[in-house]
Motif scaffolding. Structure first.
Motif, short mmCIF file in Angstrom:
data_model
loop_
_atom_site.label_atom_id
_atom_site.label_comp_id
_atom_site.label_asym_id
_atom_site.label_seq_id
_atom_site.Cartn_x
_atom_site.Cartn_y
_atom_site.Cartn_z
N TRP A 158 21.65 36.19 36.29
CA TRP A 158 21.79 36.86 37.59
C TRP A 158 21.06 36.11 38.69
CZ3 TRP A 158 23.06 39.21 33.26
CH2 TRP A 158 24.12 40.11 33.30
N ILE A 159 19.83 35.68 38.45
CA ILE A 159 19.14 34.92 39.49
C ILE A 159 19.83 33.57 39.71
CG2 ILE A 159 17.43 34.02 37.85
CD1 ILE A 159 15.46 33.87 40.17
N ARG A 160 20.39 33.01 38.66
CA ARG A 160 21.12 31.74 38.82
C ARG A 160 22.41 31.96 39.61
NH1 ARG A 160 21.62 26.42 36.60
NH2 ARG A 160 19.56 26.66 35.64
N GLY A 161 23.05 33.11 39.42
CA GLY A 161 24.33 33.34 40.08
C GLY A 161 24.23 33.97 41.45
N SER A 162 23.37 34.99 41.60
CA SER A 162 23.29 35.72 42.87
C SER A 162 21.91 35.70 43.48
CB SER A 162 23.75 37.17 42.67
OG SER A 162 22.99 37.83 41.68
N GLY A 163 21.03 34.84 42.97
CA GLY A 163 19.70 34.71 43.56
C GLY A 163 18.92 36.01 43.46
N ASN A 164 18.37 36.45 44.58
CA ASN A 164 17.53 37.64 44.61
C ASN A 164 18.32 38.92 44.87
OD1 ASN A 164 14.96 36.53 44.12
ND2 ASN A 164 14.86 35.77 46.20
N GLU A 165 19.62 38.85 44.95
CA GLU A 165 20.41 40.01 45.34
C GLU A 165 21.07 40.65 44.11
OE1 GLU A 165 22.62 38.01 48.38
OE2 GLU A 165 21.09 38.43 49.89
N TYR A 166 21.37 41.94 44.23
CA TYR A 166 21.84 42.73 43.09
C TYR A 166 23.37 42.74 43.03
CZ TYR A 166 17.08 44.56 43.67
OH TYR A 166 15.72 44.70 43.82
N CYS A 167 23.90 42.14 41.99
CA CYS A 167 25.35 42.10 41.81
C CYS A 167 25.69 42.50 40.38
CB CYS A 167 25.88 40.68 42.07
SG CYS A 167 25.88 40.21 43.82
N PRO A 168 26.86 43.11 40.19
CA PRO A 168 27.30 43.43 38.83
C PRO A 168 27.67 42.17 38.07
CG PRO A 168 29.04 43.96 40.39
CD PRO A 168 27.84 43.56 41.20
N GLY A 169 27.55 42.22 36.75
CA GLY A 169 27.85 41.05 35.93
C GLY A 169 29.04 41.27 35.03
N PRO A 170 29.36 40.31 34.19
CA PRO A 170 30.56 40.39 33.35
C PRO A 170 30.54 41.57 32.39
CG PRO A 170 29.15 38.55 32.68
CD PRO A 170 28.64 39.03 34.00
N TYR B 63 29.89 39.73 52.88
CA TYR B 63 29.12 39.43 51.68
C TYR B 63 29.98 39.65 50.45
CZ TYR B 63 25.51 39.32 48.12
OH TYR B 63 24.78 38.99 47.01
N THR B 64 29.98 38.67 49.58
CA THR B 64 30.70 38.77 48.32
C THR B 64 29.79 38.35 47.19
OG1 THR B 64 32.84 38.32 49.35
CG2 THR B 64 32.69 37.98 46.98
N CYS B 65 29.71 39.17 46.17
CA CYS B 65 28.89 38.82 45.01
C CYS B 65 29.51 37.65 44.25
CB CYS B 65 28.79 40.02 44.06
SG CYS B 65 27.52 41.21 44.51
N GLU B 66 28.69 36.68 43.95
CA GLU B 66 29.14 35.59 43.11
C GLU B 66 29.43 36.12 41.71
OE1 GLU B 66 29.66 32.42 43.83
OE2 GLU B 66 28.99 32.53 45.93
N GLU B 67 30.40 35.55 41.06
CA GLU B 67 30.71 35.96 39.69
C GLU B 67 29.62 35.44 38.76
OE1 GLU B 67 34.38 35.82 36.45
OE2 GLU B 67 34.65 35.07 38.49
N ILE B 68 29.03 36.33 38.01
CA ILE B 68 27.96 35.96 37.08
C ILE B 68 28.59 35.31 35.85
CG2 ILE B 68 25.99 36.76 35.74
CD1 ILE B 68 25.70 37.07 38.79
N LYS B 69 28.10 34.16 35.49
CA LYS B 69 28.68 33.42 34.37
C LYS B 69 28.41 34.12 33.03
CE LYS B 69 28.68 28.86 36.52
NZ LYS B 69 28.30 27.43 36.36
N GLU B 70 29.25 33.79 32.06
CA GLU B 70 29.10 34.39 30.74
C GLU B 70 28.24 33.54 29.80
OE1 GLU B 70 32.88 35.32 29.12
OE2 GLU B 70 33.55 36.46 30.85
N VAL B 71 27.80 32.38 30.25
CA VAL B 71 27.01 31.50 29.40
C VAL B 71 25.63 31.29 30.01
CG1 VAL B 71 29.02 30.32 28.46
CG2 VAL B 71 27.92 29.42 30.52
N CYS B 72 24.68 30.93 29.17
CA CYS B 72 23.31 30.71 29.60
C CYS B 72 23.12 29.24 29.98
CB CYS B 72 22.34 31.09 28.49
SG CYS B 72 22.51 32.80 27.95
#
Length: 575
Positions: free
Chosen positions: A512-524, A547-556
């Protein structure tokens, strides 16, 4: 509430202050390799580049964490995992990547490729943290190696509780091999328990960078759908911490989540995106209300208290609760459920509770004597280094002992405020030193002015002579400490500075921090759950489209390190 009116009223772009990310990108997937005149080294095999001879001397990329040479010689090692920030899937994946624990995951459900990336996708049968073996079946696979976690297990991601429970189980199962130091986000969580802090002034009330809305449900549902968390008879570890406050508020019985909980979660996500689209992070707090609860007592006294609280909030620029942004027809429900969520969250970490006592017993600093490396979450200022670590190991023991003595909720607020003891010759108290070790960024090139005004200097970052000179001089005054390793300050990869004397190990391991930084977004996982239930998928964008939430990746992604007693630093990426 009219957010456009708020913007027209002069609300500017919000500075993220002490919890902000550095200016570098948090979404870069590649990792570069270089060794330059400023002695900055970065692992490079993952990007497909070929490292030169200088790079090889500085950092060695390895595919097998327990290679034959490591197993055969007398070298001892310390594996280090940086800030995980509420991502339990990646927490398990990175521990599995070290190869240190046999029988970590149930064999029948783990992919035959043993790829942690594959195991971390939402297409797997269930999240990886739900497929852990009972800790009694775990075995330590390499007696010449230990494991250190750098703190910040909570916040910014939706599975913080599961992350904490997993790391806790590791420390209790392998107390002689696993050390989990405290991060500033855990420190702030523990301080938030103090009743003197107004709800909207809690660290956890920020509309960014703290408690992810998706994490609240984990504190309501019985076992939060995690059947693999196991109790330990002895909640203490070898740090000799005491629980102090044995009594904690009554916690309501766990209940099943229902459709209203799903609705409230979607409403919180949508309200957060409206906050971000108008850049009003600082004026909105994630609290049920800015009003005091109704009372049947003295109405005049209640009015005076509310007026004083309103003045207090105005002075700090706090104008709205997150529920003020939620549509009126759902607002009462949102206030009710958010109140329940936040009470359950804090009660889970009260003094005397399992997770609260464990968190209170985390060390502030850890000295790995086999590699002469001091691990702290934030950094070490010249003043703290010379005043508190001049006697090396004894200084570490003294600071940790002071923390254990004052970490309970009845003592912590005053301790951190300066009433924390210390020698008469020290210019700061032990409590102030503890807080600085959690938050200091001045060891990083470019961050010399961060503590005073929150600015990053790109020119200074390219000319590290000054910061490295200060670091080396400080290290010479610290007995038995040749190197400092920290988390806290994120980047997309590991950074090694000052001829290897300073290791910056926060490579944004949480998705989440890698995808949306400090902001709260839903994930996969959130979207997959909705698809399975046939529900309406939540939006990824604010109503105005800004504002659009970045898609949170499914891999680490990211990196961890292995520090060997022969002085080498080996960077590990996901296979």
């Amino acid at each position: 509430m009219n957010l456009n009116a708020m913007v027209r009223g002069g609300i500017g772009l919000i500075l993220f202050l002490a919890v902000s990310s550095p200016p570098s990108s948090l979404t870069a997937a590649s990792v570069t390799a270089r060794a330059d005149g400023n002695n900055v080294c970065r692992g490079g095999a993952a990007s497909g580049e070929t490292a030169g001879e200088d790079d090889k001397e500085c950092v060695v990329e390895v595919e097998d964490a327990n290679d034959a040479n490591f197993a055969a010689d007398a070298t001892t090692s310390v594996f280090v995992i940086g800030d995980l920030h509420g991502d339990a899937i990646c927490a398990v994946s990175w521990v599995n990547r070290t190869g240190l624990i046999a029988n970590l995951i149930r064999d029948e459900e783990f992919p035959s490729s043993q790829s942690s990336d594959t195991a971390s996708t939402v297409s797997s049968p269930s999240p990886l943290y739900k497929r852990l073996n009972d800790p009694s079946k775990w075995t330590w696979a390499n007696e010449k190696a230990t494991l250190v976690f750098m703190g910040d297990y909570v916040d910014k991601g939706p599975t913080a509780r599961q992350t904490v429970e997993f790391v806790r189980d590791l420390t209790l199962t392998f107390p002689n091999y696993v050390t989990a130091i405290l991060g500033n986000h855990e420190l702030e969580l523990l301080r938030d328990r103090d009743a003197r802090i107004a709800p909207a002034e809690r660290y956890s009330a920020y509309s960014y960078a703290t408690v992810h809305p998706g994490d609240y449900h984990n504190y309501i549902h019985d076992r939060h759908n995690n059947n693999n968390h196991h109790e330990h008879k002895d909640d203490d570890d070898d740090n000799d911490a005491t629980s102090g406050d044995a009594t904690s508020p009554t916690t309501p019985a766990p209940r099943d989540l229902d459709e209203k909980d799903e609705l409230v979660l979607d409403l919180l996500y949508a309200a957060s995106m409206e906050v971000y689209s108008h850049n009003v992070h600082s004026v909105v707090r994630n609290v049920p209300s800015l009003l005091l609860p109704p009372t049947t007592d003295d109405a005049d006294a209640h009015h005076q208290q509310q007026s004083a609280l309103d003045t207090y909030y105005r002075q700090r620029g706090i104008q709205y609760a997150i529920t003020d942004i939620i549509p009126p027809e759902h607002r009462e429900l949102a206030v009710e459920r958010l109140t329940e969520y936040q009470n359950a969250y804090l009660n889970t970490y009260r003094s005397g509770s399992q997770l609260g006592s464990w968190m209170e017993s985390r060390p502030i600093a850890h000295l790995a004597e086999n590699i002469n490396t001091l691990f702290v979450h934030g950094g070490v200022s010249d003043e703290v280094g010379r005043s508190f670590f001049d006697d090396g190991k004894e200084g570490v023991k003294r600071l940790n002992a002071a923390w254990y003595e004052h970490s309970q909720e009845s003592k912590l607020y005053d301790f951190l405020s300066g009433d924390g003891g210390g020698d008469d010759n020290d210019s700061m108290s032990l409590g102030e030193a503890v807080y600085e070790l959690m938050t200091y960024r001045g060891n990083h090139p470019g961050y010399a002015k961060w503590e005073s005004d929150g600015t990053y200097d790109e020119d200074e970052a390219t000319n590290q002579d000054g910061v490295c000179k200060t670091l080396h001089e400080m290290l010479r005054s610290m007995d038995g400490i040749d190197r400092i390793a920290v988390g806290h300050t994120p980047d997309s990869d590991i950074r090694i500075y000052c001829d290897g004397a300073f290791l910056a190990l926060d490579s944004t391991l949480g998705r989440w921090i890698r995808g949306s930084g400090n902001e709260y977004c839903p994930g996969p996982e959130h979207f997959a759950h909705r698809k399975e239930g046939g529900g309406v998928l939540p939006s990824r964008s604010s109503r105005n489209g800004r504002y659009t939430c970045e898609e949170i990746k499914e891999v680490c992604e990211g990196q961890i390190v292995r520090l060997d007693s022969d002085g080498s630093v080996k960077v590990l990426t996901m296979l």
